[in-house]
Design a protein around this motif. Structure first.
Motif, PDB file in Angstrom:
ATOM      1  N   GLY A  39       3.340  15.807 -14.704  1.00 48.36           N
ATOM      2  CA  GLY A  39       3.765  14.925 -13.076  1.00 48.36           C
ATOM      3  C   GLY A  39       4.668  15.113 -12.789  1.00 48.36           C
ATOM      4  N   PRO A  40       5.074  14.517 -11.262  1.00 47.52           N
ATOM      5  CA  PRO A  40       6.708  13.905 -11.206  1.00 47.52           C
ATOM      6  C   PRO A  40       6.682  12.476 -12.102  1.00 47.52           C
ATOM      7  CG  PRO A  40       5.185  14.206  -8.821  1.00 47.52           C
ATOM      8  CD  PRO A  40       4.109  14.921 -10.444  1.00 47.52           C
ATOM      9  N   PRO A  41       7.841  12.368 -11.735  1.00 50.08           N
ATOM     10  CA  PRO A  41       8.452  10.743 -12.160  1.00 50.08           C
ATOM     11  C   PRO A  41       7.814   9.626 -11.748  1.00 50.08           C
ATOM     12  CG  PRO A  41       9.724  12.017 -10.955  1.00 50.08           C
ATOM     13  CD  PRO A  41       8.911  13.021 -11.310  1.00 50.08           C
ATOM     14  N   GLY A  42       7.530   8.608 -12.604  1.00 51.70           N
ATOM     15  CA  GLY A  42       6.469   7.911 -11.945  1.00 51.70           C
ATOM     16  C   GLY A  42       5.401   7.196 -11.766  1.00 51.70           C
ATOM     17  N   LEU A  43       4.920   9.043 -12.030  1.00 49.47           N
ATOM     18  CA  LEU A  43       3.337   8.690 -11.689  1.00 49.47           C
ATOM     19  C   LEU A  43       2.245   7.899 -12.469  1.00 49.47           C
ATOM     20  CD1 LEU A  43       1.313  11.021 -10.970  1.00 49.47           C
ATOM     21  CD2 LEU A  43       1.177  11.784 -12.412  1.00 49.47           C
ATOM     22  N   PRO A  44       1.497   6.983 -11.793  1.00 49.98           N
ATOM     23  CA  PRO A  44       0.612   5.878 -12.271  1.00 49.98           C
ATOM     24  C   PRO A  44      -0.386   6.140 -13.737  1.00 49.98           C
ATOM     25  CG  PRO A  44       0.549   6.236 -10.052  1.00 49.98           C
ATOM     26  CD  PRO A  44       1.144   6.972 -10.114  1.00 49.98           C
ATOM     27  N   GLN A  45      -0.127   5.180 -14.464  1.00 52.38           N
ATOM     28  CA  GLN A  45      -0.919   5.496 -16.363  1.00 52.38           C
ATOM     29  C   GLN A  45      -2.286   5.641 -15.019  1.00 52.38           C
ATOM     30  OE1 GLN A  45       0.863   5.702 -18.998  1.00 52.38           O
ATOM     31  NE2 GLN A  45      -0.725   6.722 -18.955  1.00 52.38           N
ATOM     32  N   ALA A  46      -2.967   4.931 -15.040  1.00 58.66           N
ATOM     33  CA  ALA A  46      -4.523   5.624 -14.538  1.00 58.66           C
ATOM     34  C   ALA A  46      -3.938   6.861 -13.507  1.00 58.66           C
ATOM     35  CB  ALA A  46      -4.799   4.515 -13.134  1.00 58.66           C
ATOM     36  N   ALA A  96       1.024  -1.555   0.144  1.00 56.67           N
ATOM     37  CA  ALA A  96       0.172  -0.515  -0.201  1.00 56.67           C
ATOM     38  C   ALA A  96       0.728   1.099  -0.138  1.00 56.67           C
ATOM     39  CB  ALA A  96      -1.077   0.092   1.017  1.00 56.67           C
ATOM     40  N   ALA A  97       2.323   1.033   0.606  1.00 54.94           N
ATOM     41  CA  ALA A  97       3.355   2.301   0.590  1.00 54.94           C
ATOM     42  C   ALA A  97       3.763   2.588  -0.574  1.00 54.94           C
ATOM     43  CB  ALA A  97       3.795   2.255   1.730  1.00 54.94           C
ATOM     44  N   LEU A  98       4.008   1.079  -1.759  1.00 52.12           N
ATOM     45  CA  LEU A  98       4.741   2.181  -3.223  1.00 52.12           C
ATOM     46  C   LEU A  98       3.879   2.516  -4.081  1.00 52.12           C
ATOM     47  CD1 LEU A  98       5.497  -1.903  -3.850  1.00 52.12           C
ATOM     48  CD2 LEU A  98       6.983  -0.352  -2.738  1.00 52.12           C
ATOM     49  N   PRO A  99       3.838   3.415  -5.496  1.00 52.14           N
ATOM     50  CA  PRO A  99       3.982   3.826  -5.657  1.00 52.14           C
ATOM     51  C   PRO A  99       2.565   4.126  -6.184  1.00 52.14           C
ATOM     52  CG  PRO A  99       5.771   4.955  -5.913  1.00 52.14           C
ATOM     53  CD  PRO A  99       6.210   3.640  -4.922  1.00 52.14           C
ATOM     54  N   GLY A 100       1.611   3.939  -6.927  1.00 51.20           N
ATOM     55  CA  GLY A 100       1.546   3.428  -7.717  1.00 51.20           C
ATOM     56  C   GLY A 100      -0.012   2.208  -6.854  1.00 51.20           C
ATOM     57  N   ALA A 101       0.124   2.362  -6.461  1.00 48.58           N
ATOM     58  CA  ALA A 101      -1.164   1.657  -5.130  1.00 48.58           C
ATOM     59  C   ALA A 101      -2.079   1.589  -5.050  1.00 48.58           C
ATOM     60  CB  ALA A 101      -0.340   1.455  -3.593  1.00 48.58           C
ATOM     61  N   LYS A 113      13.140  12.513 -18.458  1.00 45.04           N
ATOM     62  CA  LYS A 113      13.166  11.127 -17.000  1.00 45.04           C
ATOM     63  C   LYS A 113      12.448  11.758 -15.527  1.00 45.04           C
ATOM     64  CE  LYS A 113      17.834   9.153 -19.188  1.00 45.04           C
ATOM     65  NZ  LYS A 113      18.724   8.113 -18.563  1.00 45.04           N
ATOM     66  N   ALA A 114      12.639  13.733 -15.541  1.00 44.33           N
ATOM     67  CA  ALA A 114      12.458  14.145 -14.098  1.00 44.33           C
ATOM     68  C   ALA A 114      10.625  14.504 -14.250  1.00 44.33           C
ATOM     69  CB  ALA A 114      13.167  15.328 -14.241  1.00 44.33           C
ATOM     70  N   PHE A 115       9.739  14.501 -15.345  1.00 47.40           N
ATOM     71  CA  PHE A 115       8.566  14.644 -15.236  1.00 47.40           C
ATOM     72  C   PHE A 115       7.504  13.184 -16.137  1.00 47.40           C
ATOM     73  CE2 PHE A 115      10.958  18.206 -15.052  1.00 47.40           C
ATOM     74  CZ  PHE A 115      10.553  19.278 -14.512  1.00 47.40           C
ATOM     75  N   THR A 116       6.185  13.183 -15.670  1.00 49.24           N
ATOM     76  CA  THR A 116       5.624  12.587 -16.180  1.00 49.24           C
ATOM     77  C   THR A 116       4.469  13.741 -17.069  1.00 49.24           C
ATOM     78  OG1 THR A 116       5.105  10.455 -14.950  1.00 49.24           O
ATOM     79  CG2 THR A 116       3.689  11.466 -16.748  1.00 49.24           C
ATOM     80  N   PRO A 130       5.002  11.011  -6.716  1.00 52.70           N
ATOM     81  CA  PRO A 130       4.553  10.869  -7.683  1.00 52.70           C
ATOM     82  C   PRO A 130       2.534  10.247  -7.872  1.00 52.70           C
ATOM     83  CG  PRO A 130       5.232   8.500  -7.164  1.00 52.70           C
ATOM     84  CD  PRO A 130       5.716  10.256  -5.958  1.00 52.70           C
ATOM     85  N   ASP A 131       2.013  11.335  -6.518  1.00 51.16           N
ATOM     86  CA  ASP A 131       0.151  10.957  -6.100  1.00 51.16           C
ATOM     87  C   ASP A 131      -0.631  11.405  -6.485  1.00 51.16           C
ATOM     88  OD1 ASP A 131       0.909  13.364  -5.275  1.00 51.16           O
ATOM     89  OD2 ASP A 131       0.069  12.386  -3.245  1.00 51.16           O
ATOM     90  N   GLY A 132      -0.619  11.896  -7.828  1.00 53.98           N
ATOM     91  CA  GLY A 132      -1.218  13.099  -8.576  1.00 53.98           C
ATOM     92  C   GLY A 132      -2.090  14.201  -8.278  1.00 53.98           C
ATOM     93  N   TYR A 133      -1.263  14.601  -6.759  1.00 53.16           N
ATOM     94  CA  TYR A 133      -1.563  15.735  -5.728  1.00 53.16           C
ATOM     95  C   TYR A 133      -0.654  17.265  -6.040  1.00 53.16           C
ATOM     96  CZ  TYR A 133      -5.207  13.034  -4.069  1.00 53.16           C
ATOM     97  OH  TYR A 133      -6.016  11.864  -4.105  1.00 53.16           O
ATOM     98  N   THR A 134       0.321  16.622  -6.859  1.00 52.82           N
ATOM     99  CA  THR A 134       1.259  17.911  -7.488  1.00 52.82           C
ATOM    100  C   THR A 134       1.561  17.709  -8.513  1.00 52.82           C
ATOM    101  OG1 THR A 134       2.135  17.736  -5.114  1.00 52.82           O
ATOM    102  CG2 THR A 134       3.971  18.996  -6.570  1.00 52.82           C
ATOM    103  N   LEU A 135       1.052  19.141  -9.278  1.00 48.73           N
ATOM    104  CA  LEU A 135       1.022  19.092 -11.207  1.00 48.73           C
ATOM    105  C   LEU A 135       1.681  20.331 -11.225  1.00 48.73           C
ATOM    106  CD1 LEU A 135      -2.510  18.045 -11.837  1.00 48.73           C
ATOM    107  CD2 LEU A 135       0.047  17.100 -11.091  1.00 48.73           C
ATOM    108  N   LEU A 136       2.693  20.606 -12.087  1.00 53.95           N
ATOM    109  CA  LEU A 136       3.276  21.088 -12.990  1.00 53.95           C
ATOM    110  C   LEU A 136       2.517  22.586 -14.303  1.00 53.95           C
ATOM    111  CD1 LEU A 136       6.192  23.242 -12.678  1.00 53.95           C
ATOM    112  CD2 LEU A 136       7.141  21.717 -13.974  1.00 53.95           C
ATOM    113  N   MET A 137       2.542  23.572 -14.252  1.00 51.41           N
ATOM    114  CA  MET A 137       1.768  24.321 -14.884  1.00 51.41           C
ATOM    115  C   MET A 137       3.426  24.709 -15.943  1.00 51.41           C
ATOM    116  SD  MET A 137      -0.099  25.541 -17.222  1.00 51.41           S
ATOM    117  CE  MET A 137      -0.887  27.353 -17.868  1.00 51.41           C
ATOM    118  N   GLY A 138       3.766  23.551 -17.054  1.00 59.19           N
ATOM    119  CA  GLY A 138       5.396  24.502 -17.555  1.00 59.19           C
ATOM    120  C   GLY A 138       5.075  24.386 -18.580  1.00 59.19           C
ATOM    121  N   THR A 139       6.068  25.516 -18.941  1.00 60.67           N
ATOM    122  CA  THR A 139       6.376  26.342 -20.396  1.00 60.67           C
ATOM    123  C   THR A 139       8.009  25.421 -20.436  1.00 60.67           C
ATOM    124  OG1 THR A 139       6.935  28.218 -19.308  1.00 60.67           O
ATOM    125  CG2 THR A 139       4.799  28.239 -18.715  1.00 60.67           C
TER     126      THR A 139
END
Length: 320
Positions: free
Chosen positions: A253-260, A14-19, A114-117, A85-94
């Motif tokens: 998003g951060p790297p490793g953001l789950p696909q779903a 449950a503690a792993l990203p994408g759980a 590599k540093a972003f999704t 990488p849980d979807g709650y922190t996002l970047l408005m990147g230019t």
């Protein structure tokens, strides 16, 4: 002992990203944070807040905008990259943080692939070359002639590397002194005060001052004329084929953001940009909003990165 082992294994999973706890079905169940790398009041900030308000309605959760200006948006990008990488922190990147910083700096702050999704595009800024009304020029050719007659005597302003590179493409070997600002609002203040003679600025700031007669807009970076300032020609119309920089923005998003989670956010952002009230407000700011699937946005991102890098190499641009 066997029951205890299974319980511990379940807790660890449950503690792993994408759980399962971060599944798309449960997302979101708390406010989101949308980070923007420019100061409050500037074009990127205004657009981010418009989209954040629409996304909050779309998701049924508050979306908090956090300003982290400085370093071409790198500070905001790094804050996002290091987030959970849980979807709650996002970047408005230019393209400043995502393309310019990695290609211009001798030691890139990160590998943007590599540093972003990549999640979705946001759209394209309308950018205008503006000068104070007191400057005795009414066209790009007149401005270029004035700069050539006074090498190093005039000042330009920028708040990001993309606008600096566009100015470089425009001026060629003509010399001006560039002043770097944290945001367009501060730069515009000095332009209006006469300390700065030229800058590329967004559709958020330019139209009002143009209509008041305080500044003149000479050319737009858009491929077509802007409805905000329909009398301002495009670079193509003026024969400025070398003026190729196109300012854009997108969501990461951060790297490793789950696909779903990535897919869910992408769809909600695309739907947000289609909301009538969001679309209308973005148009008023001179921003062409459009979303993309994660795959298409990643492809677009790669194309923009490669094109920007080619321009940097062609002009032998060095970061200082």
């Amino acid at each position: 002992m066997r029951r205890r082992t299974l319980t511990l294994a379940a807790l660890a999973a449950a503690a792993l990203p994408g759980a399962a706890a971060w599944s798309a079905d449960a997302f979101p169940n708390k406010p989101l944070k949308l980070i923007v790398g420019f100061a409050a009041g500037g074009g990127a900030d205004v657009l981010t807040r418009i989209i954040a308000e629409g996304l909050a309605k779309q998701l049924g959760q508050q979306v908090i905008v956090e300003n982290r200006p400085g370093a071409d948006g790198v500070l905001a990008a790094q804050a996002t990259s290091s987030a959970r990488p849980d979807g709650y922190t996002l970047l408005m990147g230019t393209n400043t943080a995502m393309v310019a910083a990695p290609t211009l700096r001798p030691t890139p702050p990160y590998d943007p692939f590599k540093a972003f999704t990549p999640i979705s595009s946001a759209g394209q800024f309308s950018m205008f070359l503006v000068v104070p009304a007191s400057l005795p020029v009414k066209s790009v050719n007149e401005l270029l002639a004035l700069v050539a007659s006074k090498p190093g005597a005039l000042n330009s302003a920028s708040s990001n590397s993309a606008s600096e590179l566009a100015m470089l493409q425009l001026l060629g070997d003509r010399k001006v002194v560039n002043a770097r600002y944290k945001g367009d609002m501060q730069a515009m203040t000095d332009l209006l005060g006469g300390q700065i003679q030229m800058m590329f600025t967004t559709g958020t700031l330019a139209p009002g001052f143009v209509k008041e007669g305080r500044i003149r807009a000479l050319v737009t970076l858009l491929p077509q004329r802007s409805a905000l300032l329909p009398d301002v020609p495009t670079g193509g119309e003026l024969g400025l084929g070398k003026l190729t920089i196109t300012p854009w923005a997108g969501f990461f998003g951060p790297p490793g953001l789950p696909q779903a989670i990535t897919d869910r956010l992408s769809q909600e952002l695309q739907n947000t940009l289609k909301r009538p009230e969001v679309h209308a407000q973005l148009v008023q700011q001179g921003f062409e909003g459009y979303g993309m699937s994660p795959a298409k946005f990643n492809e677009f991102f790669r194309t923009q990165y490669d094109a920007f890098g080619a321009t940097v190499r062609e002009h032998n641009v060095k970061f200082e």
